[in-house]
Design an enzyme around this catalytic site. Structure first.
Site, PDB file in Angstrom:
ATOM      1  CB  CYS A 229      10.941  -3.085   3.904  1.00 51.52           C
ATOM      2  SG  CYS A 229      10.087  -2.113   5.172  1.00 51.52           S
TER       3      CYS A 229
ATOM      4  CB  CYS B 117       7.701  -1.437   3.993  1.00 54.78           C
ATOM      5  SG  CYS B 117       9.100  -0.327   4.002  1.00 54.78           S
TER       6      CYS B 117
ATOM      7  CB  CYS C  67     -19.546   6.709  -3.967  1.00 48.41           C
ATOM      8  SG  CYS C  67     -19.623   6.378  -2.198  1.00 48.41           S
TER       9      CYS C  67
END
Length: 541
Positions: free
Chosen positions: A448, A445, A106
């Site tokens: 979509c 999406c 991290c």
């Protein structure tokens, strides 16, 4: 040559510090001497090279190197490394434990580790009994789950086994202030001018209280405010001469509260009743500079500021340098009402999310604003000048600034399915006399594309039918106050004559079901239903 060796030395110190924090043992780290011996050997080579290169005239060089090594040594020794085996025991057997949960991969953890170690060293120097520890939450996942570490990095303070999450900034000073306040030391008491001078060297912002006696209801309110506030150090004295070291503008008052900052607008005087809520409000509304530079370290504090009207200026660093005097002048009258924040366009992690929210590219200085009370955003659409910025801020403060909704450019091409953008939504959908079947989608999406193909077939089927229009809008690039949708794709039917009551259509509907829905709900210009005879030729595929 000397300068390059100094850079190497600092780099080496940071490397060894991070490495030591990642590889420390489960108890106090007494076996760090091997690393330090190697470090001291390299520092000796460093010193010899500087002397050969003529850089040995720095009388404080050896002392500085010794100090750096000592800082590293102490940090290694006082930060405990927890594991699955010992984590619970350490937390349960100590009255207070300050814990950093991190992972090696991290970037934010790597950024925080040296500052956390510095905070640990400072807390020890101040005589704190707080146990400071760290846990590799990826390697010791069981302990991380047990202690409540869910994200990285996470700082937790355990007092009598109860965890309190740290939500402040990632500087050494902020961590130390928070930890001391939460472990019973909310106020630092100064008893000498030397103490005051040393305090002033170490703190960039603080609240000073002058009291004849450290007792009474007003002093109690001061201490309560200091305990409640999580970010700013509170300090007190009963000696006016000591107070003058920190706040030279002391008058004849026998008691006062002042906020001191390290910026041109340095001193802020508290002029209200000594009540905890009023003291906290005074601090919250005055602790930031006139123009705050947004960084990874202060972003959480900025976003959670008590000042809910915020103006953001996006510009390159050289542009900001030229704009800074103008920004300060405009900000000054609004300093407790509007927060001014500068964001460097080169800082993608900070600038890009904002600019994407507005659908903008940073080609020139950009001014935006937020009213966090109502969730509205605004954009200065004219060039940035003193007059335009002052007018923009006045409108923001007094509530007559029109909200901004992002939009693609107005399209000129026509097609079987009309492309609607934010700027044309009223004319194309709400104010239009036709029935409108609207597809709301986003490019990212997953479902979509399939839905779009279905709607294209539907549009072809109803081609030529008067009073019916098919349209689609990209919700990632266009907004409208009356299009509040966050699930994609979404199909919405706006009946003619009743646009205020749109009907959501299931995206799982088959083509036949969609045809039946339109035939049932299509209306004439006046809002009346069209009979079957008006469009019976469209009843079947």
């Amino acid at each position: 040559m000397a300068a390059s060796w100094r850079v190497l030395r600092v780099t080496l110190l940071l490397f060894l510090l991070v490495r030591s924090l990642s590889a420390a043992s489960a108890t106090l780290i007494d076996d760090a001497d091997d690393d330090l011996e190697g470090l001291e050997e390299l520092l000796a080579i460093d010193e010899e090279e500087e002397q050969k290169g003529g850089g040995g005239g720095d009388g404080g060089g050896a002392s500085s190197r010794s100090s750096e090594a000592e800082v590293l040594r102490r940090a290694q020794r006082i930060v405990l490394e927890l594991s699955n085996e010992n984590a619970k025991k350490v937390v349960d057997s100590n009255e207070a434990v300050l814990l950093l949960g991190y992972t090696p991969w991290c970037p934010r953890s790597a950024e925080l580790m040296p500052r956390f170690a510095e905070a640990a060293t400072t807390l020890e120097e101040m005589g704190s009994s707080l146990v400071v520890a760290k846990l590799d939450a990826e390697r010791h996942a069981k302990a991380a789950s047990l202690l409540g570490i869910k994200g990285f990095p996470t700082i937790l303070l355990f007092t009598n086994r109860t965890a309190l999450t740290y939500r402040g900034g990632f500087t050494k000073e902020e961590i130390v202030i928070w930890a001391r306040k939460k472990t019973g030391v909310p106020v630092i008491r100064l008893s000498s001018i030397n103490d005051a001078e040393e305090f002033l060297r170490q703190h960039q912002i603080f609240v000073i209280g002058l009291f004849e006696k450290y007792e009474g209801p007003e002093h109690a309110e001061f201490v309560k405010a200091a305990t409640t506030d999580n970010e700013v150090q509170f300090v007190e004295t009963n000696d006016v001469n000591i107070a003058k070291v920190l706040f030279p503008e002391v008058g004849t008052e026998k008691k006062f509260i002042e906020l001191v900052k390290s910026e041109p607008e340095r001193y802020e005087k508290f002029v209200d009743n000594f009540e905890v809520e009023k003291i906290l409000q005074f601090v919250d509304y005055n602790k930031f500079p006139l123009v705050t530079v947004l960084t990874e370290l202060n972003s959480a504090r900025v976003y959670s500021s008590a000042i809910k009207l915020q103006v953001f200026i996006f510009a390159a660093a050289n542009e900001f340098k030229d704009l800074y005097p103008l920004l300060q002048d405009v900000a000054r009258p609004y300093k407790t009402n509007i927060m001014f924040v500068y964001v460097d366009n080169a800082e993608d992690n900070l600038a890009k999310p904002f600019l994407t929210l507005y659908g903008l590219e940073a080609e020139k200085p950009i001014v935006t604003a937020f009213d966090n009370r109502i969730g509205s955003k605004y954009l200065l659409e004219s060039d940035l000048t003193r007059n335009t910025l002052e007018e923009f801020c006045s409108g923001l403060l007094h509530g007559y600034l029109p909200p901004y909704f992002k939009s693609e450019p107005i399209p000129h091409e026509k097609g079987l399915i009309e492309k609607v953008v934010g700027k044309t939504f009223d004319a194309s959908v709400l104010d239009n006399s036709e029935n409108v079947f609207l597809e709301v989608y986003t490019p990212w999406c997953f479902d979509c594309e399939t839905t779009s193909k279905q709607i294209e077939k539907l549009a072809k089927h109803f081609k030529g039918l008067e009073n019916l229009k098919f349209a689609r809008i990209d919700a990632s690039s266009n907004e409208h106050p009356k299009l509040q949708i966050n699930n994609y794709p979404t199909l919405v039917f706006y009946p003619a004559g009743d646009k205020s009551n749109p009907i959501k259509v299931s995206k799982k509907s088959s083509l036949k079901e969609l045809i039946a829905f339109i035939n049932k709900n299509i209306r004439s210009d006046d809002g009346g239903r069209i009979t079957d005879s008006d469009h019976n030729k469209k009843d079947e595929l």
